[in-house]
Scaffold this active site. Structure first.
Site, mmCIF file in Angstrom:
data_model
loop_
_atom_site.group_PDB
_atom_site.id
_atom_site.type_symbol
_atom_site.label_atom_id
_atom_site.label_comp_id
_atom_site.label_asym_id
_atom_site.label_seq_id
_atom_site.Cartn_x
_atom_site.Cartn_y
_atom_site.Cartn_z
ATOM 1 N N ASP A 1 20.069 -4.301 21.280
ATOM 2 C CA ASP A 1 20.518 -3.313 20.302
ATOM 3 C C ASP A 1 21.871 -2.783 20.752
ATOM 4 O O ASP A 1 22.071 -2.442 21.928
ATOM 5 C CB ASP A 1 19.518 -2.158 20.202
ATOM 6 C CG ASP A 1 19.810 -1.254 19.021
ATOM 7 O OD1 ASP A 1 19.353 -1.596 17.910
ATOM 8 O OD2 ASP A 1 20.503 -0.247 19.215
ATOM 9 N N ASN B 1 30.567 2.992 13.256
ATOM 10 C CA ASN B 1 30.741 2.998 11.797
ATOM 11 C C ASN B 1 31.365 4.297 11.308
ATOM 12 O O ASN B 1 32.220 4.290 10.414
ATOM 13 C CB ASN B 1 29.386 2.788 11.116
ATOM 14 C CG ASN B 1 28.939 1.338 11.155
ATOM 15 O OD1 ASN B 1 29.754 0.435 11.226
ATOM 16 N ND2 ASN B 1 27.635 1.119 11.117
ATOM 17 N N ASP C 1 31.208 -4.338 11.035
ATOM 18 C CA ASP C 1 30.925 -5.747 10.737
ATOM 19 C C ASP C 1 31.647 -6.668 11.714
ATOM 20 O O ASP C 1 31.099 -7.687 12.162
ATOM 21 C CB ASP C 1 31.331 -6.083 9.304
ATOM 22 C CG ASP C 1 30.422 -5.428 8.267
ATOM 23 O OD1 ASP C 1 29.328 -4.964 8.666
ATOM 24 O OD2 ASP C 1 30.797 -5.390 7.083
ATOM 25 N N GLU D 1 21.903 -3.474 13.709
ATOM 26 C CA GLU D 1 22.586 -3.832 14.963
ATOM 27 C C GLU D 1 21.620 -4.433 15.975
ATOM 28 O O GLU D 1 21.927 -4.477 17.178
ATOM 29 C CB GLU D 1 23.269 -2.593 15.551
ATOM 30 C CG GLU D 1 22.322 -1.494 16.025
ATOM 31 C CD GLU D 1 21.959 -0.507 14.915
ATOM 32 O OE1 GLU D 1 21.557 0.611 15.238
ATOM 33 O OE2 GLU D 1 22.086 -0.863 13.731
#
Length: 553
Positions: free
Chosen positions: A410, A418, A427, A453
């Site tokens: 993770d 973000n 991305d 993620e």
């Protein structure tokens, strides 16, 4: 042509006193029919004439050759006993012996001939007869070989593609081989006792059966729905009537043979019209089979139709319409075999392309569209066979070479990425990590993006220590990725939870253990690996969470 009410021995003493070519022939079917060839007709055949009689239905045939010195030589064939007189092409040859005196006449006596109008005879020069016999033998052998190969090929094609049309076509070609061998007398090489009436009767039955098989071959070749139902049914009924009419006609030894033969000819013409209508209608409606096969069906239809209305009795060296039909049949089976092969190959290519496209679509459905790694569905499908040897042996003890480890990864603080740089930057981070993670994908490792993620890697053939080393290698490798221009090298890290598969585990159980280890790695400071030892699950409402978890050093 006098008619005799009883049988005679063919000798000089029993010759009729007068031959007449006037009046209607009667009563010969149960007695004898005499024919005479005069000297003027013999002279037109050359110095060494040979009498060629195209075999018909009779019990016996006596041929007498008369010479100027008054001597005569008689030769005889009978049903089941043609001796050395038979020739390929459905012919019986009578060669007069060489003598000093000139040949002045030939007399023939047929005993119980089935039909006088159906008799066919020729007088040709002996040298030409030899050349014609050789040519006909070569042609008939080649055509029968093509038909036999076509039959074998079509039966094999029917078995390979599981279609009715090649099977019907193979049955028709087999029937035509049998008919051609019977008509040409090729079978007398092996079964001389079938000479004469029996072969003629079998030929009649086979020719009628061939029309039925050819009709079904055509109708099954055309794509369904391209022929009106009424037209298809009418064509089948006429074909069946033609085949059924051949049964009594093949058994008749006397009676109105010409009438029933004309009735059969009418049915054949009607069947040709109906079959041609089916072919043209299917073509106009866009049938690919009709376009591919029209060249094959046009030639035999034309040959059969012409032979029904035009007298070809003296064509092809006396082979008549039979040789034309046999040649057209050989043409048809070659054309249909090639056309059917191309058509089915095209269908197979289209099917293979569809299967490839379907497989690609299924594979695409198992891939994450952003990173190209497997998604959760693709991951579970890929690792199920690897877990089977663990789940199918619940009492086994797995050594290091049989170990299976699941790594859950993770991205640390991904929401902050973000929020600070936008989802496009997020991305880019995911794609960069996925490309680096894909380096471990192979025969021993399966990688995936499970969602958001979170990534996963399942490794086989390693024990606990090797799994821990692999997880550390993956963690440092991903942490060393360069995420320019948003981040520098080493600024994005991952936490890793590791679980070793145990006998009886399925993916859900293994995932819960690895997820618990990942949860521990997050709470212990992130950017680290936690590997779970044997985990004890409590009973009750808290059964989804483990009580203790192991932490790597």
């Amino acid at each position: 042509m006098p008619r005799a009410p009883r049988q005679h021995r063919a000798t000089d003493a029993t010759l009729p006193t007068r031959f007449s070519c006037h009046g209607e022939l009667r009563d010969y079917q149960r007695a004898s029919l005499w024919l005479k060839v005069n000297a003027q007709t013999l002279a037109q055949a050359g110095p060494t004439p040979v009498l060629m009689v195209h075999s018909s239905r009779f019990d016996a045939l006596h041929v007498g050759f008369f010479y100027r010195d008054g001597t005569a030589d008689w030769q005889e064939v009978a049903r089941g006993a043609y001796g050395a007189n038979w020739r390929l092409g459905g012919q019986i040859a009578f060669v007069p012996p060489q003598r000093d005196a000139a040949l002045v006449g030939v007399v023939l006596r047929f005993d119980r001939v089935a039909s006088a109008p159906m008799l066919r005879m020729r007088l040709i020069d002996g040298g030409q007869a030899q050349i014609q016999a050789t040519a006909m033998a070569s042609m008939i052998g080649a055509m029968l070989m093509l038909l036999a190969l076509g039959a074998v090929y079509n039966f094999g094609l029917a078995f390979a593609v599981r279609r009715q049309f090649p099977a019907w076509q193979g049955a028709w070609a087999t029937c035509m081989v049998a008919w051609g061998a019977m008509w040409s007398q090729f079978h007398l090489f092996f079964f001389p006792g079938l000479a004469g009436v029996v072969s003629a009767q079998i030929c009649t039955a086979l020719s009628c059966l061939a029309t039925l098989l050819a009709t079904y071959s055509l109708l099954t070749a055309i794509d369904p729905g391209h022929v009106p139902r009424w037209l298809g049914r009418t064509t089948r009924v006429v074909a069946l009537a033609t085949a059924l009419l051949g049964v009594p006609l093949s058994l008749m030894r006397s009676g109105p043979l010409e009438f029933w033969a004309n009735a059969l000819g009418f049915l054949v013409l009607l069947l040709l019209v109906l079959a041609g209508s089916c072919l043209i209608t299917a073509w106009r409606r866009g049938s690919s089979a009709a376009r591919a096969f029209v060249g094959a069906w046009a030639v035999p239809m034309l040959a059969l139709g012409l032979s029904s209305v035009v007298d070809f009795s003296h064509a092809v060296w006396g082979g008549g319409s039979q040789m034309l039909v046999l040649a057209a049949s050989a043409w048809q089976t070659v054309w249909l075999s090639v056309a059917a092969t191309r058509r089915f190959m095209g269908m197979r290519i289209e099917r293979d392309r569809a299967l490839v496209a379907e497989a690609a679509a299924q594979e695409q459905a198992r891939r994450d569209p952003l990173t190209g790694l497997r998604n959760r569905r693709g991951f579970t499908d890929a690792i199920t066979p690897l877990l089977d040897r663990v789940t199918q042996a619940p009492d086994a003890v797995l050594d290091d070479s049989q170990g299976v480890a699941l790594l859950l990864l993770d991205v640390d603080r991904f929401k902050a990425i973000n929020d600070a740089h936008g989802h496009d930057a997020g991305d880019v981070v995911l794609v960069t990590l996925a490309r680096r993670l894909a380096r471990w994908d192979g025969a021993m490792c399966v990688t995936a993006r499970l969602g958001g993620e979170e990534f996963a890697l399942l490794a086989t053939g390693m024990g606990r220590f090797a799994a821990l080393q692999l997880a550390e290698s993956v963690r440092t490798g991903l942490g060393d990725c360069d995420h320019s221009p948003f981040f520098g090298r080493g600024q994005v890290t991952v936490s890793v939870g590791v679980a070793m598969a145990r006998p009886g585990d399925d993916f859900a159980a293994l995932y819960r253990t690895a997820d618990a280890a990942l949860y521990a790695a997050k709470h212990q400071g992130r950017n680290r690996v936690v590997i779970a030892p044997d985990v004890i699950y409590p009973e009750g409402d808290d059964a989804a969470m483990p009580i203790r978890i192991g932490i790597s050093d």
